[in-house]
Design an enzyme around this catalytic site. Sequence first.
Site, PDB file in Angstrom:
ATOM      1  N   HIS A  65     -54.956 -47.866 -15.315  1.00 31.88           N
ATOM      2  CA  HIS A  65     -54.620 -46.208 -15.320  1.00 31.88           C
ATOM      3  C   HIS A  65     -52.779 -46.861 -14.704  1.00 31.88           C
ATOM      4  O   HIS A  65     -52.373 -46.470 -13.807  1.00 31.88           O
ATOM      5  CB  HIS A  65     -54.749 -45.390 -14.674  1.00 31.88           C
ATOM      6  N   GLU A  94     -56.009 -46.013 -19.038  1.00 35.08           N
ATOM      7  CA  GLU A  94     -55.452 -44.540 -19.519  1.00 35.08           C
ATOM      8  C   GLU A  94     -53.624 -44.522 -18.615  1.00 35.08           C
ATOM      9  O   GLU A  94     -53.610 -45.287 -18.333  1.00 35.08           O
ATOM     10  CB  GLU A  94     -56.093 -43.959 -17.774  1.00 35.08           C
ATOM     11  N   HIS A 154     -62.907 -38.248 -12.551  1.00 29.10           N
ATOM     12  CA  HIS A 154     -62.875 -37.457 -11.130  1.00 29.10           C
ATOM     13  C   HIS A 154     -62.783 -37.224  -9.844  1.00 29.10           C
ATOM     14  O   HIS A 154     -64.152 -36.484  -9.567  1.00 29.10           O
ATOM     15  CB  HIS A 154     -61.267 -36.484 -11.651  1.00 29.10           C
TER      16      HIS A 154
END
Length: 260
Positions: A48, A78, A206
Amino acid sequence: MVSEPGAALSVNVNKIAVLRNSRGEGEPDVLRAARTCLSAGAQGITVHPRPDRRHITAEDVVALSALTNQFQVEFNVEGNPFAPPRAGYPGLLPLCEQVRPAQVTLVPDADGQLTSDHGFDFTADTSALAELIAGFKALGCRVSLFVDAGCVGLARAAQMGADRIELYTGPYAAQWAAGAPEQALAACQATITEATALGLAVNAGHDLSQDNLGPFLSALPAVREVSIGHALIGEALYEGLEITIQRYLAIIAQSVRAAA
């Protein structure tokens, strides 16, 4: 990426880059860590990159793209597609144009946000998001949208051309730690059922860990991929990266047997 029973494990290596950047040098080596994860059996690598370059950088993305191509596994990038380019960060779409990842996961996080903690609001104006999705798909990327379990207006994700959604599993992890995950699991299942009916496959990520991943996947066997970084890297500090990857893969395999 070779299709195997159960959810694929994509390892998020952001935290390796956080440690490296804290000294401004080259150790720990993100590329070496990713290679270790893949050699141990992980089916993909997730990153990310953020505009402030606080962990994974654009240069890391290029290097990791070459590595995942070498291993013939999935590379998942991401990011917030609306974050404007700046020095050292070309923007998510131009970066993906350069490396052509197998999957791009779009996340509505602000620049200064510590971590991703909410999904897209599909009741708002999504015309700009639809245009960006088309841009990523034109690169040959599978597009996944980060969503909250129980979100409203999920049909809009399919209408915009998304291929998958990624369930934000922070609430599940919190409820599991409190000993009562049933409400979160029910919300996840309802969203999975709706997504499946719309033709959307489902990823999740997550705050998933060795402690809570098994119950999650056993209850929700339709999940195709889990992206895990923070807990996995923390656990690896104690037991080693290779062993930790193997334990996650064993948990996934056990969840397949439990679901069957």
